[in-house]
Write a protein that holds these residues in place. Structure first.
Motif, PDB file in Angstrom:
ATOM      1  N   ARG A 191      16.810 -34.332   8.744  1.00 21.82           N
ATOM      2  CA  ARG A 191      17.958 -33.546   8.279  1.00 21.82           C
ATOM      3  C   ARG A 191      18.254 -33.808   6.805  1.00 21.82           C
ATOM      4  NH1 ARG A 191      21.971 -36.598  12.286  1.00 21.82           N
ATOM      5  NH2 ARG A 191      22.901 -38.156  10.902  1.00 21.82           N
ATOM      6  N   MET A 192      17.994 -35.027   6.330  1.00 20.43           N
ATOM      7  CA  MET A 192      18.193 -35.291   4.900  1.00 20.43           C
ATOM      8  C   MET A 192      17.189 -34.498   4.067  1.00 20.43           C
ATOM      9  SD  MET A 192      19.155 -39.345   4.895  1.00 20.43           S
ATOM     10  CE  MET A 192      20.372 -39.533   3.610  1.00 20.43           C
ATOM     11  N   ASN A 193      15.965 -34.377   4.556  1.00 23.97           N
ATOM     12  CA  ASN A 193      14.977 -33.558   3.852  1.00 23.97           C
ATOM     13  C   ASN A 193      15.406 -32.087   3.832  1.00 23.97           C
ATOM     14  OD1 ASN A 193      13.237 -35.657   3.209  1.00 23.97           O
ATOM     15  ND2 ASN A 193      12.094 -35.478   5.129  1.00 23.97           N
ATOM     16  N   GLY A 194      15.943 -31.610   4.947  1.00 19.33           N
ATOM     17  CA  GLY A 194      16.434 -30.238   4.996  1.00 19.33           C
ATOM     18  C   GLY A 194      17.585 -30.023   4.029  1.00 19.33           C
ATOM     19  N   MET A 195      18.480 -30.997   3.957  1.00 20.11           N
ATOM     20  CA  MET A 195      19.605 -30.892   3.021  1.00 20.11           C
ATOM     21  C   MET A 195      19.114 -30.876   1.575  1.00 20.11           C
ATOM     22  SD  MET A 195      22.356 -30.621   4.786  1.00 20.11           S
ATOM     23  CE  MET A 195      22.915 -30.894   6.457  1.00 20.11           C
ATOM     24  N   GLY A 254      22.229 -22.909  10.445  1.00 19.41           N
ATOM     25  CA  GLY A 254      22.405 -22.411  11.801  1.00 19.41           C
ATOM     26  C   GLY A 254      21.946 -23.386  12.864  1.00 19.41           C
ATOM     27  N   GLU A 255      21.292 -22.862  13.894  1.00 20.62           N
ATOM     28  CA  GLU A 255      20.843 -23.682  15.020  1.00 20.62           C
ATOM     29  C   GLU A 255      19.865 -24.766  14.586  1.00 20.62           C
ATOM     30  OE1 GLU A 255      21.826 -23.905  18.147  1.00 20.62           O
ATOM     31  OE2 GLU A 255      23.364 -22.394  17.784  1.00 20.62           O
ATOM     32  N   THR A 256      19.050 -24.461  13.584  1.00 23.84           N
ATOM     33  CA  THR A 256      18.100 -25.467  13.097  1.00 23.84           C
ATOM     34  C   THR A 256      18.842 -26.706  12.628  1.00 23.84           C
ATOM     35  OG1 THR A 256      16.571 -23.720  12.425  1.00 23.84           O
ATOM     36  CG2 THR A 256      16.241 -25.887  11.432  1.00 23.84           C
ATOM     37  N   MET A 257      19.917 -26.497  11.867  1.00 14.47           N
ATOM     38  CA  MET A 257      20.718 -27.620  11.394  1.00 14.47           C
ATOM     39  C   MET A 257      21.394 -28.343  12.553  1.00 14.47           C
ATOM     40  SD  MET A 257      24.030 -27.680   8.839  1.00 14.47           S
ATOM     41  CE  MET A 257      23.152 -27.026   7.427  1.00 14.47           C
ATOM     42  N   LEU A 258      21.968 -27.585  13.464  1.00 15.30           N
ATOM     43  CA  LEU A 258      22.718 -28.191  14.566  1.00 15.30           C
ATOM     44  C   LEU A 258      21.834 -29.087  15.436  1.00 15.30           C
ATOM     45  CD1 LEU A 258      24.959 -25.157  15.589  1.00 15.30           C
ATOM     46  CD2 LEU A 258      25.579 -27.138  14.189  1.00 15.30           C
ATOM     47  N   LEU A 273      19.589 -30.960  14.493  1.00 18.07           N
ATOM     48  CA  LEU A 273      19.303 -32.220  13.794  1.00 18.07           C
ATOM     49  C   LEU A 273      20.489 -33.181  13.807  1.00 18.07           C
ATOM     50  CD1 LEU A 273      17.330 -30.822  10.725  1.00 18.07           C
ATOM     51  CD2 LEU A 273      16.408 -32.000  12.729  1.00 18.07           C
ATOM     52  N   PHE A 274      21.534 -32.814  14.535  1.00 23.01           N
ATOM     53  CA  PHE A 274      22.718 -33.668  14.610  1.00 23.01           C
ATOM     54  C   PHE A 274      23.065 -33.995  16.063  1.00 23.01           C
ATOM     55  CE2 PHE A 274      23.123 -32.035  10.342  1.00 23.01           C
ATOM     56  CZ  PHE A 274      23.704 -33.082   9.628  1.00 23.01           C
ATOM     57  N   PRO A 275      22.156 -34.667  16.769  1.00 20.47           N
ATOM     58  CA  PRO A 275      22.530 -35.099  18.127  1.00 20.47           C
ATOM     59  C   PRO A 275      23.687 -36.093  18.028  1.00 20.47           C
ATOM     60  CG  PRO A 275      20.495 -36.148  17.449  1.00 20.47           C
ATOM     61  CD  PRO A 275      20.826 -35.135  16.389  1.00 20.47           C
ATOM     62  N   GLU A 276      24.539 -36.079  19.013  1.00 11.25           N
ATOM     63  CA  GLU A 276      25.757 -36.891  18.953  1.00 11.25           C
ATOM     64  C   GLU A 276      25.455 -38.360  18.664  1.00 11.25           C
ATOM     65  OE1 GLU A 276      29.987 -37.494  21.249  1.00 11.25           O
ATOM     66  OE2 GLU A 276      28.439 -36.234  22.138  1.00 11.25           O
ATOM     67  N   GLY A 277      26.202 -38.882  17.707  1.00 17.37           N
ATOM     68  CA  GLY A 277      26.117 -40.296  17.371  1.00 17.37           C
ATOM     69  C   GLY A 277      24.964 -40.681  16.464  1.00 17.37           C
ATOM     70  N   SER A 278      24.232 -39.719  15.911  1.00 15.91           N
ATOM     71  CA  SER A 278      23.065 -40.059  15.076  1.00 15.91           C
ATOM     72  C   SER A 278      23.542 -40.447  13.667  1.00 15.91           C
ATOM     73  CB  SER A 278      22.073 -38.893  15.034  1.00 15.91           C
ATOM     74  OG  SER A 278      22.699 -37.713  14.574  1.00 15.91           O
ATOM     75  N   PRO A 288      31.515 -39.335  11.840  1.00 15.87           N
ATOM     76  CA  PRO A 288      31.739 -39.041  13.264  1.00 15.87           C
ATOM     77  C   PRO A 288      32.539 -37.761  13.493  1.00 15.87           C
ATOM     78  CG  PRO A 288      32.266 -41.336  12.767  1.00 15.87           C
ATOM     79  CD  PRO A 288      32.026 -40.658  11.458  1.00 15.87           C
ATOM     80  N   GLU A 289      33.221 -37.269  12.463  1.00 14.90           N
ATOM     81  CA  GLU A 289      33.996 -36.032  12.604  1.00 14.90           C
ATOM     82  C   GLU A 289      33.114 -34.846  12.986  1.00 14.90           C
ATOM     83  OE1 GLU A 289      36.591 -38.854  10.845  1.00 14.90           O
ATOM     84  OE2 GLU A 289      34.582 -38.273  10.185  1.00 14.90           O
ATOM     85  N   ILE A 290      31.826 -34.933  12.723  1.00 16.07           N
ATOM     86  CA  ILE A 290      30.911 -33.857  13.136  1.00 16.07           C
ATOM     87  C   ILE A 290      31.042 -33.620  14.633  1.00 16.07           C
ATOM     88  CG2 ILE A 290      28.469 -33.272  13.497  1.00 16.07           C
ATOM     89  CD1 ILE A 290      27.899 -34.529  10.770  1.00 16.07           C
ATOM     90  N   TRP A 291      31.090 -34.689  15.418  1.00  8.12           N
ATOM     91  CA  TRP A 291      31.096 -34.550  16.872  1.00  8.12           C
ATOM     92  C   TRP A 291      32.502 -34.423  17.442  1.00  8.12           C
ATOM     93  CZ3 TRP A 291      28.002 -38.039  14.171  1.00  8.12           C
ATOM     94  CH2 TRP A 291      26.667 -37.599  14.020  1.00  8.12           C
ATOM     95  N   THR A 292      33.512 -34.916  16.726  1.00  5.82           N
ATOM     96  CA  THR A 292      34.883 -34.711  17.209  1.00  5.82           C
ATOM     97  C   THR A 292      35.374 -33.312  16.851  1.00  5.82           C
ATOM     98  OG1 THR A 292      35.832 -35.713  15.205  1.00  5.82           O
ATOM     99  CG2 THR A 292      35.461 -37.178  17.106  1.00  5.82           C
ATOM    100  N   ASN A 293      34.735 -32.662  15.877  1.00  2.00           N
ATOM    101  CA  ASN A 293      35.094 -31.295  15.497  1.00  2.00           C
ATOM    102  C   ASN A 293      33.824 -30.441  15.442  1.00  2.00           C
ATOM    103  OD1 ASN A 293      36.481 -29.037  14.693  1.00  2.00           O
ATOM    104  ND2 ASN A 293      37.173 -29.872  12.736  1.00  2.00           N
ATOM    105  N   TRP A 294      33.053 -30.515  16.518  1.00  2.00           N
ATOM    106  CA  TRP A 294      31.771 -29.811  16.586  1.00  2.00           C
ATOM    107  C   TRP A 294      31.927 -28.302  16.405  1.00  2.00           C
ATOM    108  CZ3 TRP A 294      26.915 -31.201  16.106  1.00  2.00           C
ATOM    109  CH2 TRP A 294      25.902 -30.333  16.511  1.00  2.00           C
TER     110      TRP A 294
END
Length: 198
Positions: free
Chosen positions: A34-38, A74-78, A80-85, A94-100
């Motif tokens: 995901r860092m490479n994608g960013m 979009g979905e490609t980005m999502l 790459l962010f499994p919960e807690g990674s 952590p706000e990514i998963w509390t405000n998914w």
């Protein structure tokens, strides 16, 4: 000008984020992916900023950069962010998963905007729609067409729009520059909410 001020500020912020990513070398696994994608998206934002800076732009360059963003958003980005990674050197919060819901909305919106930018660059690079042809008795070759009822009565015929003219274009969407400003807004909003501050 709104485009210039927002885009420059956002590009500076995104470039700073890329600098942070380069400083976090050695990322592996899903964090590295995901860092490479960013980094790819940030480079595309920089390319777009440079493309639009002079006013006129190369549609092919804009399309290519927009497709890179579209491919990583979009979905490609999502995915790459499994919960807690949050393994180091991740800068995700952590706000990514509390405000998914909001994170997902921004990721999907970014993909939509990039797709619209591809289409807008195509539209911008296409030939302009010709202006309607107005004809009247003074237009050579239209003598018979101009002999309407008014002309036969000795009155000046009404000018008419030739049927040869193309149909009025459908409403054209936002300009490439406006779409780019929205892309940088989406990136900046996501970073502000879901990325560790430098």
């Amino acid at each position: 000008m709104r485009f210039a001020s927002i885009s420059i500020a956002a590009v500076v912020a995104i470039a700073g984020a890329v600098g942070g990513v380069f400083a976090h070398g050695g990322a592996t696994g899903i964090v590295g992916d995901r860092m490479n994608g960013m980094m790819d998206m940030a480079q595309s934002v920089k390319t777009l900023s440079q493309s639009f800076a002079g006013g006129a732009f190369d549609p092919a360059v804009v399309r290519q950069a927009a497709r890179v963003i579209e491919g990583h958003a979009g979905e490609t980005m999502l995915q790459l962010f499994p919960e807690g990674s949050l393994d180091s050197p991740s800068v995700a919060t952590p706000e990514i998963w509390t405000n998914w819901t909001e994170f997902s909305r921004l990721a999907i919106r970014l993909r939509q905007l990039a797709a619209e930018l591809v289409a807008a660059a195509d539209r911008d690079g296409s030939p302009p729609v010709p202006a309607p042809v107005v004809s009247g008795p003074e237009a050579p070759g239209d003598m018979w067409a101009s002999l309407d009822e008014r002309a036969l009565l000795g009155l000046k015929p009404q000018p008419r729009v030739s049927t040869r003219a193309t149909e009025a274009p459908a409403e054209i969407g936002p300009s490439p520059q406006a779409l780019f400003a929205e892309i940088t807004d989406a990136c900046a909003s996501c970073h502000a909410a879901f990325r560790e501050a430098n």
